[in-house]
Design a protein around this motif. Structure first.
Motif, PDB file in Angstrom:
ATOM      1  N   THR A  13       0.825  -1.208   0.000  1.00 40.34           N
ATOM      2  CA  THR A  13       0.000   0.000   0.000  1.00 40.34           C
ATOM      3  C   THR A  13       0.861   1.260   0.000  1.00 40.34           C
ATOM      4  N   TYR A  14       2.023   1.201   0.636  1.00 37.90           N
ATOM      5  CA  TYR A  14       2.903   2.372   0.644  1.00 37.90           C
ATOM      6  C   TYR A  14       3.327   2.744  -0.772  1.00 37.90           C
ATOM      7  N   ARG A  15       3.641   1.713  -1.550  1.00 41.11           N
ATOM      8  CA  ARG A  15       4.077   1.964  -2.926  1.00 41.11           C
ATOM      9  C   ARG A  15       2.903   2.369  -3.811  1.00 41.11           C
ATOM     10  N   GLU A  16       1.788   1.656  -3.697  1.00 37.46           N
ATOM     11  CA  GLU A  16       0.636   1.904  -4.567  1.00 37.46           C
ATOM     12  C   GLU A  16      -0.042   3.243  -4.289  1.00 37.46           C
ATOM     13  N   ALA A  17      -0.179   3.597  -3.026  1.00 39.37           N
ATOM     14  CA  ALA A  17      -0.920   4.801  -2.670  1.00 39.37           C
ATOM     15  C   ALA A  17      -0.050   6.051  -2.556  1.00 39.37           C
ATOM     16  N   PHE A  18       1.236   5.858  -2.173  1.00 35.77           N
ATOM     17  CA  PHE A  18       2.069   7.024  -1.880  1.00 35.77           C
ATOM     18  C   PHE A  18       3.356   7.111  -2.695  1.00 35.77           C
ATOM     19  N   GLY A  19       3.648   6.074  -3.475  1.00 37.91           N
ATOM     20  CA  GLY A  19       4.832   6.130  -4.324  1.00 37.91           C
ATOM     21  C   GLY A  19       6.140   6.049  -3.568  1.00 37.91           C
ATOM     22  N   VAL A  20       6.168   5.335  -2.423  1.00 37.51           N
ATOM     23  CA  VAL A  20       7.409   5.164  -1.660  1.00 37.51           C
ATOM     24  C   VAL A  20       7.645   3.680  -1.408  1.00 37.51           C
ATOM     25  N   GLY A  37       6.647   5.745  14.434  1.00 36.46           N
ATOM     26  CA  GLY A  37       5.711   5.580  13.327  1.00 36.46           C
ATOM     27  C   GLY A  37       6.413   5.964  12.039  1.00 36.46           C
ATOM     28  N   PHE A  38       5.645   6.220  10.987  1.00 36.16           N
ATOM     29  CA  PHE A  38       6.224   6.572   9.685  1.00 36.16           C
ATOM     30  C   PHE A  38       5.600   7.850   9.141  1.00 36.16           C
ATOM     31  N   PHE A  39       6.438   8.618   8.455  1.00 31.85           N
ATOM     32  CA  PHE A  39       5.913   9.745   7.683  1.00 31.85           C
ATOM     33  C   PHE A  39       6.609   9.776   6.333  1.00 31.85           C
ATOM     34  N   ILE A  40       6.013  10.500   5.408  1.00 29.85           N
ATOM     35  CA  ILE A  40       6.538  10.626   4.044  1.00 29.85           C
ATOM     36  C   ILE A  40       6.891  12.080   3.796  1.00 29.85           C
ATOM     37  N   ARG A  41       8.095  12.317   3.306  1.00 29.47           N
ATOM     38  CA  ARG A  41       8.511  13.682   2.997  1.00 29.47           C
ATOM     39  C   ARG A  41       9.077  13.738   1.584  1.00 29.47           C
ATOM     40  N   ALA A  42       9.205  14.936   1.076  1.00 27.76           N
ATOM     41  CA  ALA A  42       9.749  15.141  -0.264  1.00 27.76           C
ATOM     42  C   ALA A  42      11.269  15.245  -0.192  1.00 27.76           C
ATOM     43  N   VAL A  43      11.931  14.711  -1.193  1.00 28.14           N
ATOM     44  CA  VAL A  43      13.380  14.817  -1.314  1.00 28.14           C
ATOM     45  C   VAL A  43      13.716  15.121  -2.771  1.00 28.14           C
ATOM     46  N   ARG A  76       9.913  11.170  -3.182  1.00 28.45           N
ATOM     47  CA  ARG A  76       9.417  10.992  -1.824  1.00 28.45           C
ATOM     48  C   ARG A  76      10.173   9.870  -1.130  1.00 28.45           C
ATOM     49  N   GLU A  77      10.245   9.963   0.193  1.00 26.23           N
ATOM     50  CA  GLU A  77      10.851   8.896   0.976  1.00 26.23           C
ATOM     51  C   GLU A  77      10.046   8.670   2.248  1.00 26.23           C
ATOM     52  N   LEU A  78      10.057   7.417   2.701  1.00 20.17           N
ATOM     53  CA  LEU A  78       9.386   7.033   3.934  1.00 20.17           C
ATOM     54  C   LEU A  78      10.398   7.106   5.076  1.00 20.17           C
ATOM     55  N   VAL A  79      10.010   7.739   6.164  1.00 14.73           N
ATOM     56  CA  VAL A  79      10.924   7.965   7.285  1.00 14.73           C
ATOM     57  C   VAL A  79      10.340   7.366   8.559  1.00 14.73           C
ATOM     58  N   HIS A  80      11.175   6.639   9.294  1.00 15.43           N
ATOM     59  CA  HIS A  80      10.803   6.063  10.588  1.00 15.43           C
ATOM     60  C   HIS A  80      11.162   7.081  11.659  1.00 15.43           C
ATOM     61  N   ALA A  81      10.196   7.491  12.490  1.00 21.05           N
ATOM     62  CA  ALA A  81      10.444   8.581  13.424  1.00 21.05           C
ATOM     63  C   ALA A  81       9.510   8.503  14.625  1.00 21.05           C
ATOM     64  N   GLN A  82       9.765   9.361  15.609  1.00 21.87           N
ATOM     65  CA  GLN A  82       8.929   9.429  16.804  1.00 21.87           C
ATOM     66  C   GLN A  82       7.713  10.305  16.554  1.00 21.87           C
ATOM     67  N   TRP A  83       6.537   9.829  16.990  1.00 23.80           N
ATOM     68  CA  TRP A  83       5.338  10.667  16.922  1.00 23.80           C
ATOM     69  C   TRP A  83       5.321  11.578  18.142  1.00 23.80           C
ATOM     70  N   GLY A  84       5.316  12.855  17.891  1.00 21.68           N
ATOM     71  CA  GLY A  84       5.441  13.877  18.925  1.00 21.68           C
ATOM     72  C   GLY A  84       6.661  14.710  18.591  1.00 21.68           C
ATOM     73  N   LEU A  85       6.440  15.886  18.033  1.00 23.88           N
ATOM     74  CA  LEU A  85       7.530  16.685  17.483  1.00 23.88           C
ATOM     75  C   LEU A  85       8.490  17.171  18.569  1.00 23.88           C
ATOM     76  N   VAL A  86       9.776  17.109  18.250  1.00 26.18           N
ATOM     77  CA  VAL A  86      10.819  17.592  19.153  1.00 26.18           C
ATOM     78  C   VAL A  86      11.444  18.839  18.533  1.00 26.18           C
ATOM     79  N   PRO A  87      11.158  20.024  19.074  1.00 26.54           N
ATOM     80  CA  PRO A  87      11.724  21.254  18.518  1.00 26.54           C
ATOM     81  C   PRO A  87      13.246  21.292  18.635  1.00 26.54           C
ATOM     82  N   HIS A  88      13.871  22.075  17.780  1.00 25.05           N
ATOM     83  CA  HIS A  88      15.339  22.120  17.755  1.00 25.05           C
ATOM     84  C   HIS A  88      15.918  22.721  19.024  1.00 25.05           C
TER      85      HIS A  88
END
Length: 251
Positions: A13-20, A37-43, A76-88
């Motif tokens: 589904t990641y490939r078919e729906a989101f192209g990653v 969790g996972f998020f998708i960002r542009a590269v 696009r790329e799929l990224v494994h990360a923590q849910w809950g943003l950590v400011p710089h």
């Protein structure tokens, strides 16, 4: 406020729906604050990689062109990360994790001025959070009844989000993300959920054809994507428990 969602059950589904490319394992079925969790960002594609650029945006259409300023179309790329943003600006990774539960959602109305999210928004660090469903509590009976909310057609949902990378003094890194939300007081479905008397909120869900535009839009245009998802496209079903009973791998 959405504090729990379900990841995609099938890797393709990641490939078919989101192209990653999909992850090797599903990870936790239900993602909660501070959990991975996972998020998708542009590269940007590698220099000279015209094939990747041409195929990077499956929802842009065959006549999609580079940005008006001449920038290449983004992959696009799929990224494994923590849910809950950590400011710089947090002082340590532990401090970031401590703050994370309060930063799993970002209000779209104030995201450009709110201290934890302002930099990510202005820098265009937008992302897509793929999910099979999200969960809200139904309080109409007087007690919280966990309810699973998904698309009527069973297709994956794409929540608009922001991502950040925190770097510590010793070079350690922590990548994280948040889900953008919109007011849902007038939403025909969501207004039934969440605690009585509270403002109703829901994830800012993107239409399939808007994925590429959301990831590449300038900040002033990005606000146009912050809108309620149609109620008749969503289906709500009560669930027995909030406990994570999902397997660690793909089903």
């Amino acid at each position: 406020m959405t504090t729990r969602y379900e990841t995609l059950p099938l890797p393709e589904t990641y490939r078919e729906a989101f192209g990653v490319e999909p992850p090797d394992t599903r990870g936790e079925r239900y993602v909660k604050p501070r959990k991975p969790g996972f998020f998708i960002r542009a590269v940007a594609p590698p220099p000279g990689d015209t094939e990747s650029a041409a195929g990077a945006d499956p929802d842009a259409g065959s006549d999609a062109a580079p940005d008006a300023d001449g920038a290449p179309r983004l992959a696009r790329e799929l990224v494994h990360a923590q849910w809950g943003l950590v400011p710089h600006w947090v002082k340590s990774a532990s401090d970031g994790r401590l703050r994370a539960p309060k930063l799993v959602n970002a209000r779209s109305e104030t995201v450009s001025t709110a201290t934890p999210f302002r930099e990510a928004w202005l820098k265009g660090q937008r992302c897509i959070v793929p999910m099979a469903a999200f969960f809200e509590d139904d309080w109409r009976s007087g007690k919280a009844v966990p309810t699973r909310i998904a698309r009527v057609d069973g297709l994956p949902m794409a929540a608009a989000g922001l991502w950040a990378r925190w770097t510590g003094p010793e070079g350690e890194e922590l990548v994280s993300y948040t889900v953008l939300t919109v007011n849902a007081n007038s939403h025909a479905l969501i207004h039934r959920y969440q605690p009585p008397g509270s403002e109703k909120r829901m994830p800012a869900l993107l239409n399939e054809g808007a994925y590429g535009a959301w990831l590449s839009a300038r900040p002033e245009k990005a606000r146009e994507f912050m809108r309620q998802y149609p109620a008749n496209w969503l289906l709500a079903n009560p669930v027995e428990s909030k406990a994570d009973k999902g397997p660690p791998a793909f089903l």
